[in-house]
Design an enzyme around this catalytic site. Structure first.
Site, PDB file in Angstrom:
ATOM      1  N   GLU A  37       0.845  -1.188   0.000  1.00 48.71           N
ATOM      2  CA  GLU A  37       0.000   0.000   0.000  1.00 48.71           C
ATOM      3  C   GLU A  37       0.892   1.253   0.000  1.00 48.71           C
ATOM      4  OE1 GLU A  37      -3.382  -0.638   2.408  1.00 48.71           O
ATOM      5  OE2 GLU A  37      -4.332   1.219   1.804  1.00 48.71           O
ATOM      6  N   GLU A  54      -2.255   0.982  13.198  1.00 45.09           N
ATOM      7  CA  GLU A  54      -3.391   1.352  12.352  1.00 45.09           C
ATOM      8  C   GLU A  54      -4.715   1.215  13.099  1.00 45.09           C
ATOM      9  OE1 GLU A  54      -3.709  -1.198   8.931  1.00 45.09           O
ATOM     10  OE2 GLU A  54      -5.074   0.206   7.944  1.00 45.09           O
TER      11      GLU A  54
HETATM   12  C1  BGC Z   1      -5.268   2.732   4.679  1.00 43.33           C
HETATM   13  C2  BGC Z   1      -5.718   3.877   5.502  1.00 43.33           C
HETATM   14  C3  BGC Z   1      -6.702   4.650   4.744  1.00 43.33           C
HETATM   15  C4  BGC Z   1      -7.861   3.738   4.540  1.00 43.33           C
HETATM   16  C5  BGC Z   1      -9.019   4.354   3.893  1.00 43.33           C
HETATM   17  C6  BGC Z   1      -6.433   1.846   4.416  1.00 43.33           C
HETATM   18  O1  BGC Z   1      -6.121   0.773   3.643  1.00 43.33           O
HETATM   19  O2  BGC Z   1      -4.204   2.062   5.243  1.00 43.33           O
HETATM   20  O3  BGC Z   1      -5.026   4.360   6.487  1.00 43.33           O
HETATM   21  O4  BGC Z   1      -7.014   5.887   5.198  1.00 43.33           O
HETATM   22  O5  BGC Z   1      -7.495   2.566   3.876  1.00 43.33           O
HETATM   23  O6  BGC Z   1     -10.063   3.702   4.241  1.00 43.33           O
END
Ligand code: BGC
Length: 721
Positions: A326, A598
């Site tokens: 990501e 997260e």
């Molecule tokens: C990310 C986030 C992001 C989110 C949005 C995730 O996969 O890691 O931090 O803001 O998706 O929904």
């Protein structure tokens, strides 16, 4: 801006090198200017040029490509010299996103350079030669394979078309090697693997020194956590995060065109003494501006976790995370974290560059992508609250911190366009259409609905953020002296009325009863003045009912503690901040975190990863809490944009008996702290030259203080660390 042509190679090649041998008659001043479609580094006579990594950085390349400049005078000699440029795919055409998209910006990587000598210019063109590199393969997510024993074959140069109107001078500081971390511990895991622990989750690479008698291939893999003592990489998803080094003899090696998010490194193919293994922290070379130190070790660790979250995710682009498939410029994450980031470091140049790309990526209809640079496509554009609102919030926040009006001037048109895009999602004054992430990852919805969007009513949340966008853009218009202010203020009033009609009962109860809804209602002025106290009381009761745990997600968390403290419940705000329970900030610390996670429950209380997946252990969004510590506990705040005037209003917090915060503002260094002992508290402040400060001690009238150091002593009930 560059005379050279973009050159690549005809053969399929993940990494290649182009080369030119040239004669220098008078070695004088020499400047190299270069950029690439992909990533590059230059060498002159075998010596690496400069100390920048991951150049030219990541931008929306077809709209903006940065050119780097290096003084290479010292590297040239009279007679024959060799300039080589080695090019990798990087973000330009390598694999990106969990959907494994490739060639996002173009089919082929290429490099373009001018070497400006005292007697002429040497520019890249088809007359250069090309060959393979000892870097055999490289990818941002998957890592780098280097083989010093490989037979290097020649390749065929070709010109790669690229519209040079996208070229711009380098805007932000480059990525550099910032720190070196020694191995803390060498671990032989229960699974029998050899793992090196650097003691700190971080982003960067590992440098290996092979001994004289080494001949073989070393494989390095990277992980953020151990699970049951074993090396764990499931949370990297498809990112291979693997470096391979094939070497014969003594060599110092570290990758060029990749980075990893890790604390642990697994080594196969040999066993090296820990002195031969070093982690290198690589990120954008910003100036550190903020420091907080307290007498509480666990809190200090939390603060360090926030700092490390910033280091790991300010690698040229403000990213969500640095480890999995990501590492994207998620707009909501930086919107939540921006002010904290701006206290910690001088992020002006870094954000200027990124905001230029937000504008570059804005769609014709005004919508903003969920990630910038955009690699998710048109379906991931919109007006998602907190996320897409970044174009309105972030320039304003940066203007508050730095007083630099260009943040407003540069982005005002884009803000206006964005507000027009909102219109299509509105019915009867409320934001009822369009995709929203809600209160992303708030645990209050998960228990019952398994919802990662939290329990807060999305229409309320989206309308609240829309309302705040209207407030901000009105203020921006006011600063810029733009007539649009009147219309935005009017729309703000209309929206406020619509939200109140729908969500505030005639007797003042907020129809949406989550902590996030209450915090937003208080922070964005949704509840009428006469009902403010009742809403604050309800939020306080909610906090109590949640045992002072954090029931808010990405959208609510940055506002929660402010909403409490600013409405008479400082003590509750501190209880939440200092809570050991789950979910909470110190829970992560007690679970051994060295960065911010997260999810509140990325590690479950039994030490295993959240079974629902999507667990990054280096996500700065919840690190937004440090804004509260700087502004409310230490009490350092700008009362006029750019700290031209400041307010110092410290708020001693139970659990933090000593606090010292420093902030190197654009108008000088500000210090605020307190120390509590023997029934007394001593507040110490330092005001920079030429800045007027309003000093507000708890429960006292404001004092006007001038530059210099000031100490105030008061009687105070016992605070413990
Ligand atoms: C990310 C986030 C992001 C989110 C949005 C995730 O996969 O890691 O931090 O803001 O998706 O929904």
């Amino acid at each position: 801006m560059l005379n050279g042509k973009f050159i690549g190679v005809k053969e399929k090649s993940s990494v290649f090198t182009v080369e030119n041998k040239f004669i220098v008659k008078n070695a004088g001043k020499a400047i190299l200017r270069a950029t690439a479609l992909g990533l590059y580094f230059a060498e002159i006579n075998g010596v690496r040029v400069g100390d920048r990594y991951l150049t030219p950085g990541w931008t929306s390349y077809n709209k903006m490509l940065q050119v780097q400049e290096y003084d290479v005078s010292a590297l040239l000699k009279e007679g024959e010299n060799v300039l080589t440029l080695t090019v990798g795919e990087g973000w330009y055409c390598g694999r990106l996103t969990w959907k494994s998209k490739i060639k996002m910006y173009g089919r082929q990587s290429a490099v373009c350079a001018d070497l400006i000598l005292s007697d002429g210019i040497l520019s890249t063109d088809e007359s250069w030669t090309a060959h393979e590199s000892y870097i055999r393969e490289s990818g941002i997510y998957d890592g780098e394979t280097v083989d010093y024993t490989a037979q290097i074959k020649p390749l065929t140069i070709c010109e790669v078309p690229f519209d040079k109107s996208a070229l711009v001078e380098q805007i932000c500081e480059p990525v550099r090697d910032i720190e070196r971390l020694a191995v803390k511990e060498v671990i032989h895991t229960p699974a029998g693997e050899l793992v090196y622990d650097f003691g700190q989750n971080m982003a960067g690479v590992v440098e290996i020194k092979t001994p004289e008698d080494f001949n073989g291939t070393l494989t390095l893999q990277f992980a953020e956590i151990l699970v049951n003592g074993n090396f764990y990489t499931d949370n990297l998803r498809s990112a291979k995060a693997t470096d391979r080094f094939t070497v014969n003899g003594a060599k110092t090696i570290c990758p060029e065109f990749t980075f990893h998010g890790f604390r642990y490194m697994k080594l196969t193919g040999g066993e090296l003494p820990k002195e031969n293994v070093t982690a290198i922290v690589r990120h954008t070379d910003m100036k550190r501006t903020g420091h907080i130190q307290t007498g509480n070790t666990r809190f200090n660790r939390l603060y360090e976790n926030v700092i490390w979250g910033q280091k790991g995710n300010f690698v040229d682009v403000p990213t969500d995370c640095p480890q999995r498939d990501e590492r994207l410029g998620w707009t909501g994450d930086i919107n939540a974290f921006c002010t904290t980031a701006a206290y910690n470091y001088d992020i002006r140049a870094f954000m200027k560059k990124w905001l230029a790309d937000v504008r570059n990526e804005q769609a014709e209809d005004g919508t903003i992508p969920h990630v910038v640079p955009d690699v998710l496509g048109r379906n991931n554009y919109g007006t998602a609250a907190l996320w897409c609102d970044v174009i309105v919030f972030v320039p304003w926040k940066l203007y508050q911190m730095y007083g630099d009006i260009t943040f407003l001037q540069d982005n005002f048109e884009a803000m206006k366009k964005y507000m027009t895009a909102y219109e299509t999602n509105i019915e009867n004054g409320l934001v009822v259409h369009g995709f929203n992430y809600g209160d992303w990852l708030a645990l209050d919805g998960e228990e019952f609905k398994k919802s990662i969007f939290g329990r807060t009513d999305t229409v309320f949340l989206a309308s609240a953020f829309y309302l705040e966008c209207l407030r901000i853009i009105s203020d921006v218009a006011n600063v810029l002296g733009d007539v649009a202010e009147r219309d935005y203020r009017k729309k703000h009033m209309q929206t406020l009325k619509a939200i109140r009609t729908e969500y505030v009962t005639p007797n003042g109860r907020l129809a949406c009863d989550t902590m996030t809804a209450q915090a937003l209602a208080l922070s964005f002025g949704i509840v009428p003045e006469e009902f403010r106290a009742a809403t604050a009381k309800a939020l306080n009761e909610n906090a109590e009912a949640h045992k002072y745990c954090v029931a808010t997600g990405f959208a609510g968390t940055p506002y929660l503690l402010f909403a409490l403290a600013d409405n008479g419940y400082s003590e509750t705000a501190c209880k939440i901040l200092m809570n050991n329970g789950f979910p909470g900030w110190l829970y992560e610390v007690d679970m051994g975190a060295t960065t911010i996670w997260e999810r509140w429950n990325s590690l479950m209380p039994d030490g295993t990863p959240n079974p629902d997946g999507m667990n990054s252990y280096n996500h700065y969004a919840y690190g937004s809490v440090m804004e509260f510590v700087y502004r409310r506990i230490a009490g350092i705040e700008a009362s006029e944009a750019g700290f031209k005037k400041i307010r110092i209003a410290p708020n001693p917090c139970k659990g933090l008996a000593t606090v010292k915060a420093e902030y190197e503002s654009v108008n000088g260094k500000i210090v605020s702290g307190y120390e509590q002992k023997d029934g007394k508290i001593k507040f110490t402040v330092e005001i920079p030259q030429g800045v007027q400060a309003e000093m507000i001690l708890p429960n006292e009238k404001p004092l006007i203080v001038t530059s210099g150091s000031h100490v105030y002593e008061r009687a105070w009930e016992e605070l413990t660390n």
